[in-house]
Design a protein around this motif. Structure first.
Motif, mmCIF file in Angstrom:
data_model
loop_
_atom_site.group_PDB
_atom_site.id
_atom_site.type_symbol
_atom_site.label_atom_id
_atom_site.label_comp_id
_atom_site.label_asym_id
_atom_site.label_seq_id
_atom_site.Cartn_x
_atom_site.Cartn_y
_atom_site.Cartn_z
ATOM 1 N N ALA A 201 13.616 28.030 20.614
ATOM 2 C CA ALA A 201 13.272 26.624 20.659
ATOM 3 C C ALA A 201 12.924 26.199 21.995
ATOM 4 O O ALA A 201 13.629 26.806 23.134
ATOM 5 C CB ALA A 201 14.353 25.719 19.948
ATOM 6 N N CYS A 202 12.203 24.918 22.364
ATOM 7 C CA CYS A 202 11.772 24.508 23.579
ATOM 8 C C CYS A 202 12.824 23.392 23.720
ATOM 9 O O CYS A 202 12.899 22.181 22.839
ATOM 10 C CB CYS A 202 10.467 23.802 23.359
ATOM 11 S SG CYS A 202 9.254 25.106 23.263
ATOM 12 N N VAL A 203 13.696 23.292 24.662
ATOM 13 C CA VAL A 203 14.707 22.523 24.896
ATOM 14 C C VAL A 203 14.765 21.969 26.232
ATOM 15 O O VAL A 203 15.026 22.781 27.230
ATOM 16 C CB VAL A 203 16.144 23.128 24.382
ATOM 17 C CG1 VAL A 203 17.319 21.755 24.633
ATOM 18 C CG2 VAL A 203 16.183 23.526 22.894
ATOM 19 N N ALA A 204 14.713 20.743 26.543
ATOM 20 C CA ALA A 204 14.704 20.328 28.151
ATOM 21 C C ALA A 204 15.955 20.662 28.754
ATOM 22 O O ALA A 204 17.041 20.511 28.094
ATOM 23 C CB ALA A 204 14.566 18.815 28.055
ATOM 24 N N GLN A 205 16.034 21.275 29.767
ATOM 25 C CA GLN A 205 17.092 21.845 30.453
ATOM 26 C C GLN A 205 18.269 20.831 30.513
ATOM 27 O O GLN A 205 19.315 21.181 30.503
ATOM 28 C CB GLN A 205 16.733 22.185 31.967
ATOM 29 C CG GLN A 205 17.827 22.940 32.613
ATOM 30 C CD GLN A 205 18.404 24.011 32.244
ATOM 31 O OE1 GLN A 205 18.000 24.929 31.412
ATOM 32 N NE2 GLN A 205 19.886 24.215 32.342
ATOM 33 N N ALA A 243 8.797 28.840 21.522
ATOM 34 C CA ALA A 243 8.263 28.423 20.425
ATOM 35 C C ALA A 243 7.368 27.343 20.631
ATOM 36 O O ALA A 243 7.051 26.602 21.487
ATOM 37 C CB ALA A 243 9.417 27.779 19.517
ATOM 38 N N ALA A 244 6.354 27.383 19.530
ATOM 39 C CA ALA A 244 4.981 26.173 19.424
ATOM 40 C C ALA A 244 5.396 24.989 19.083
ATOM 41 O O ALA A 244 4.847 24.495 17.703
ATOM 42 C CB ALA A 244 3.885 26.843 18.697
ATOM 43 N N HIS A 245 6.256 24.147 19.708
ATOM 44 C CA HIS A 245 6.480 22.876 19.272
ATOM 45 C C HIS A 245 6.840 22.075 20.468
ATOM 46 O O HIS A 245 7.204 22.451 21.553
ATOM 47 C CB HIS A 245 7.817 22.838 18.346
ATOM 48 C CG HIS A 245 9.105 23.133 18.891
ATOM 49 N ND1 HIS A 245 9.943 22.422 19.750
ATOM 50 C CD2 HIS A 245 9.755 24.404 19.164
ATOM 51 C CE1 HIS A 245 10.933 22.921 20.221
ATOM 52 N NE2 HIS A 245 10.998 24.151 19.557
ATOM 53 N N LEU A 246 6.754 20.683 20.440
ATOM 54 C CA LEU A 246 7.027 19.786 21.599
ATOM 55 C C LEU A 246 8.580 20.053 22.045
ATOM 56 O O LEU A 246 9.456 20.344 21.181
ATOM 57 C CB LEU A 246 6.774 18.301 21.484
ATOM 58 C CG LEU A 246 5.265 18.273 21.104
ATOM 59 C CD1 LEU A 246 4.948 16.666 20.249
ATOM 60 C CD2 LEU A 246 4.449 18.455 22.098
ATOM 61 N N PRO A 247 8.661 19.883 23.313
ATOM 62 C CA PRO A 247 10.136 19.793 23.855
ATOM 63 C C PRO A 247 10.829 18.845 23.191
ATOM 64 O O PRO A 247 10.774 17.867 22.837
ATOM 65 C CB PRO A 247 10.010 20.023 25.331
ATOM 66 C CG PRO A 247 8.458 20.441 25.889
ATOM 67 C CD PRO A 247 7.851 19.861 24.611
ATOM 68 N N ILE A 248 12.457 19.602 22.895
ATOM 69 C CA ILE A 248 13.297 18.474 22.134
ATOM 70 C C ILE A 248 13.841 18.057 23.449
ATOM 71 O O ILE A 248 14.436 18.513 24.348
ATOM 72 C CB ILE A 248 14.421 19.413 21.432
ATOM 73 C CG1 ILE A 248 13.634 19.935 20.229
ATOM 74 C CG2 ILE A 248 15.516 18.481 20.929
ATOM 75 C CD1 ILE A 248 14.419 20.840 19.248
ATOM 76 N N THR A 249 13.955 16.655 23.518
ATOM 77 C CA THR A 249 14.520 15.883 24.688
ATOM 78 C C THR A 249 15.829 15.158 24.161
ATOM 79 O O THR A 249 16.660 14.387 25.044
ATOM 80 C CB THR A 249 13.596 14.999 25.144
ATOM 81 O OG1 THR A 249 12.904 14.072 24.346
ATOM 82 C CG2 THR A 249 12.362 15.719 25.907
ATOM 83 N N SER A 250 16.132 15.003 22.919
ATOM 84 C CA SER A 250 17.237 14.230 22.487
ATOM 85 C C SER A 250 18.010 14.921 21.300
ATOM 86 O O SER A 250 17.219 15.477 20.348
ATOM 87 C CB SER A 250 16.927 12.743 22.155
ATOM 88 O OG SER A 250 18.003 12.153 21.418
ATOM 89 N N LEU A 251 19.421 15.008 21.156
ATOM 90 C CA LEU A 251 19.641 15.785 20.021
ATOM 91 C C LEU A 251 19.975 14.820 18.775
ATOM 92 O O LEU A 251 20.364 14.992 17.825
ATOM 93 C CB LEU A 251 21.308 16.161 20.329
ATOM 94 C CG LEU A 251 21.235 17.245 21.415
ATOM 95 C CD1 LEU A 251 22.774 17.825 21.508
ATOM 96 C CD2 LEU A 251 20.641 18.538 20.733
ATOM 97 N N ASP A 252 19.883 13.409 19.003
ATOM 98 C CA ASP A 252 19.552 12.243 18.537
ATOM 99 C C ASP A 252 18.350 12.583 17.347
ATOM 100 O O ASP A 252 18.289 11.711 16.386
ATOM 101 C CB ASP A 252 20.107 11.009 18.697
ATOM 102 C CG ASP A 252 21.505 10.985 19.179
ATOM 103 O OD1 ASP A 252 22.442 11.617 18.398
ATOM 104 O OD2 ASP A 252 21.691 10.240 20.218
#
Length: 408
Positions: A201-205, A243-252
């Protein structure tokens, strides 16, 4: 013998794009066993970690914290058989030498390598054996070597521990796979365990550390075997961002919640596997505390029950000496606890009602539940709406034998 825990199957463990794993036999403590593991991350991956709160933490824990503070981690090196704990400045030098050795072979900075050790405390880490084993570990590296890695980090474990799942994030199917080790010296904050989980997954650091902490709090910080907090506990979360999705920037966000829930499922499976494989364990026990004013006080009561040697030995003996559970509730530290509001169940058997023996309770019903290999203890505090759960096991003769013989 682990409690209702089977060995994982290699084909069930999903490879995570952007990560390769290699395992070798380095003879760190014993010959002819997998004891050296490397995780190799492609550029662009994010890494975060949660570590023991034991102030006497091991050298590799100290080095990991230093290196993670700088970011851009490219590799992990893990040895079993020797904890490199209680080794002072020499231990720190040896942990750093291990990082240097792997970094040189990968062409990266030594501060881009995280070291992990587990095993016997207060013995010098045999860096020469680890260095000699690195070429074989690197040659073995492949994306589908999760089971080999789970076997390579075991100490007193009787079963390798691994779990895997996938989740849909946007238009991408995201893989999540993890491994852990641990069987004794297990208590929250954290256990004597190593845990490694990866996703593409793409997760913001900046979000990754929060994710790692919340995963640990919902899983590894909910288990106890013997109430001891180790020197080497480490739980590492890796996001390769392939993964080919936009980065996740919030767990909410919807995507953040979906990813966290899927990763929490894997983390809980790994944490519960540690309890099921607890040293000498014969029973897996869920302690659910309901009706607290806060989740914290529910956990406080749950830990008091789960840590009690008297409670744990009663479970081993299948003895419904349930006053031990009520006593643990009473000494958990809630000063204004009203004992006349407390209820207690063993699975479906209502043992205590409003602080006293339930008139309908029969000893044979309690004993029937106590003989099971899996048991749920449910406590009602009658103070509010909060709920929380702890997982533990019984305490057997074998626990003493295993730990008496551990260094031999």
């Amino acid at each position: 013998m682990a409690v209702n825990l089977s060995a994982p199957i290699a084909g069930d463990l999903r490879p995570v794009p952007g990560l390769s794993i290699g395992v070798a036999e380095a003879g760190v403590r014993k010959a002819n066993r997998k004891d050296l593991t490397v995780f190799l991350l492609e550029p662009g991956a994010g890494v975060a970690g949660v570590f023991t709160r034991n102030r006497f933490c091991a050298a590799p824990v100290q080095v990991c914290r230093e290196h993670l503070a700088e970011g851009d981690i490219r590799a992990l090196v893990v040895n079993t058989g020797n904890a490199n704990a209680g080794t002072g400045e020499d231990g720190l030098a040896r942990a750093r030498a291990t990082c240097d050795a792997l970094a040189q072979r990968l062409g990266v900075s030594s501060r881009q390598v995280l070291p992990f050790s587990t095993g016997v405390i207060m013995e010098p880490l045999p860096v020469d054996r680890i260095e000699a084993g690195l070429p074989a570990a690197l040659a073995d590296a492949a994306p589908d070597h999760w089971l080999r890695a789970a076997e390579g980090i075991m100490t007193t474990d009787t079963v390798a521990k691994a779990a895997s799942t996938s989740v849909r994030i946007g238009a991408a199917d995201v893989a999540i796979t993890g491994i852990s080790k641990g069987a004794g010296m297990i208590r929250p904050n954290m256990a004597t365990m190593l845990g490694f989980m990866a996703t593409d997954a793409c997760v913001a650091q900046p979000l990754l550390q929060q994710l790692a902490q919340e995963l640990a709090d919902g899983s590894f910080n909910r288990v106890t075997v013997d109430g001891d907090t180790s020197t080497n506990d480490s739980f590492i979360v890796m996001a390769t961002n392939k993964a080919a999705h936009l980065p996740i920037t919030s767990l909410d966000s919807a995507e953040g919640r979906a990813l966290k829930e899927a990763m929490l499922q894997v983390a809980r499976q790994l944490a519960q596997a540690i309890v099921r494989d607890g040293e000498g364990a014969t029973k897996f026990i869920t302690v659910r505390v309901e009706g607290g004013r806060t989740a914290d006080e529910c956990r406080q009561v749950g830990y008091a029950i789960a840590h009690s040697p008297l409670v744990k030995t009663a479970f081993f003996a299948s003895d419904p000496n349930l006053g031990r559970i009520l006593a643990a509730v009473g000494y958990a530290g809630i000063d204004d606890l009203d004992q006349t509001a407390i209820d207690l169940w063993l699975d479906d058997v209502h043992v205590a009602h409003r602080g006293g023996r339930n008139p309908a309770y029969r000893e044979e019903d309690g004993q029937r539940v106590m003989k099971q290999s899996e048991i749920t203890v449910r406590v009602g505090l009658g103070r509010g709406a909060a709920v929380d759960t702890i997982w533990t096991c019984d305490l057997s003769h074998d626990y003493v034998s295993i730990n008496a013989d551990y260094r031999s």
